[in-house]
Design a protein around this motif. Structure first.
Motif, PDB file in Angstrom:
ATOM      1  N   HIS A  25       0.861  -1.185   0.000  1.00  0.00           N
ATOM      2  CA  HIS A  25       0.000   0.000   0.000  1.00  0.00           C
ATOM      3  C   HIS A  25       0.896   1.233   0.000  1.00  0.00           C
ATOM      4  CE1 HIS A  25      -2.684   3.129   1.625  1.00  0.00           C
ATOM      5  NE2 HIS A  25      -3.599   2.469   0.915  1.00  0.00           N
ATOM      6  N   ASP A  35      -7.968   2.730  -0.851  1.00  0.00           N
ATOM      7  CA  ASP A  35      -7.651   1.311  -0.925  1.00  0.00           C
ATOM      8  C   ASP A  35      -7.590   0.862  -2.386  1.00  0.00           C
ATOM      9  OD1 ASP A  35      -7.185  -1.262   0.497  1.00  0.00           O
ATOM     10  OD2 ASP A  35      -8.994  -1.839  -0.574  1.00  0.00           O
ATOM     11  N   GLU A  36      -8.707   0.904  -3.092  1.00  0.00           N
ATOM     12  CA  GLU A  36      -8.689   0.488  -4.492  1.00  0.00           C
ATOM     13  C   GLU A  36      -7.837   1.459  -5.299  1.00  0.00           C
ATOM     14  OE1 GLU A  36     -12.292  -0.661  -6.423  1.00  0.00           O
ATOM     15  OE2 GLU A  36     -12.963  -1.812  -4.689  1.00  0.00           O
ATOM     16  N   TRP A  39      -2.550   0.414  -4.195  1.00  0.00           N
ATOM     17  CA  TRP A  39      -1.552  -0.617  -3.923  1.00  0.00           C
ATOM     18  C   TRP A  39      -0.631  -0.733  -5.130  1.00  0.00           C
ATOM     19  CZ3 TRP A  39      -1.474  -3.679   0.616  1.00  0.00           C
ATOM     20  CH2 TRP A  39      -2.512  -3.396   1.518  1.00  0.00           C
ATOM     21  N   ASP A 141      -8.108 -10.079  -5.908  1.00  0.00           N
ATOM     22  CA  ASP A 141      -8.158  -8.925  -4.999  1.00  0.00           C
ATOM     23  C   ASP A 141      -7.053  -7.928  -5.336  1.00  0.00           C
ATOM     24  OD1 ASP A 141     -10.280 -10.113  -3.675  1.00  0.00           O
ATOM     25  OD2 ASP A 141      -9.072 -10.806  -1.983  1.00  0.00           O
ATOM     26  N   ARG A 144      -7.789  -5.738  -8.356  1.00  0.00           N
ATOM     27  CA  ARG A 144      -8.743  -4.666  -8.087  1.00  0.00           C
ATOM     28  C   ARG A 144      -8.091  -3.518  -7.308  1.00  0.00           C
ATOM     29  NH1 ARG A 144     -10.637  -5.801  -4.044  1.00  0.00           N
ATOM     30  NH2 ARG A 144     -11.670  -5.896  -2.820  1.00  0.00           N
ATOM     31  N   ARG A 145      -7.088  -3.843  -6.518  1.00  0.00           N
ATOM     32  CA  ARG A 145      -6.544  -2.864  -5.588  1.00  0.00           C
ATOM     33  C   ARG A 145      -5.258  -2.176  -6.068  1.00  0.00           C
ATOM     34  NH1 ARG A 145      -7.176  -6.198  -0.059  1.00  0.00           N
ATOM     35  NH2 ARG A 145      -6.741  -4.223   0.979  1.00  0.00           N
TER      36      ARG A 145
END
Length: 162
Positions: A25, A35-36, A39, A141, A144-145
């Motif tokens: 992150h 968040d999305e 990263w 996941d 997406r992030r």
């Protein structure tokens, strides 16, 4: 002219057969509440006339996470261009099974820092961590992030591992 970056994408196969990736992150005040799309694969800029992509990837991994990348075989996944055309990133992948597996391992990391003016136009300079945490997460996941420009690297990893 496009900025050139290189990074290391570690993966592991979880006991249920899921492929997970180690992603970070991004640190600093801009990313703190996001968040999305906040990263990243541990990576950083380099000058290809001065440094090889692999050397830059390993250096940036150490600088960002405060530890050396695991001593495992790596494969160059490819060089991926961001849709803006402003950046390319060459990504190397390796099996990181057993690396940073516990919360304690990840909590012990000492992240690299950068300095910037904060708050904006205040004239004050502050230091912030380049990343503020790392996690293993399933590829779906992670896709997406992570920032959009790095999603093709995750897709390439998924394709490589079948």
């Amino acid at each position: 002219m496009a900025t050139t970056s290189a990074g290391i994408l570690l993966y592991r196969i979880d006991p249920d057969g899921t492929v997970s990736a180690l992603v970070a992150h991004m640190g600093g005040p801009f990313w703190a509440r996001k968040d999305e799309g906040a990263w990243s694969i541990p990576k950083g800029e380099f000058d290809p006339s001065q440094e090889a992509a692999w050397d830059a990837a390993a250096r940036e991994f150490r600088e960002e996470l405060g530890v050396a990348p695991p001593d495992v075989p790596y494969v160059e996944l490819g060089t991926f261009a961001y849709s803006s055309g402003a950046k390319t990133v060459t990504v190397f992948c390796g099996d990181g099974t057993g690396f940073l597996t516990s919360d304690a391992d990840r909590a012990a990391l000492v992240f690299g820092e950068f300095e910037m003016e904060w708050p904006p136009r205040s004239g004050r300079r502050q230091c912030f961590p380049e990343v503020d945490r790392v996690e293993w997460m399933p590829l779906a996941d992670a896709r997406r992030r992570v920032v959009a420009g790095q999603r093709p690297a995750l897709d390439a990893l998924g394709g490589l591992l079948g």
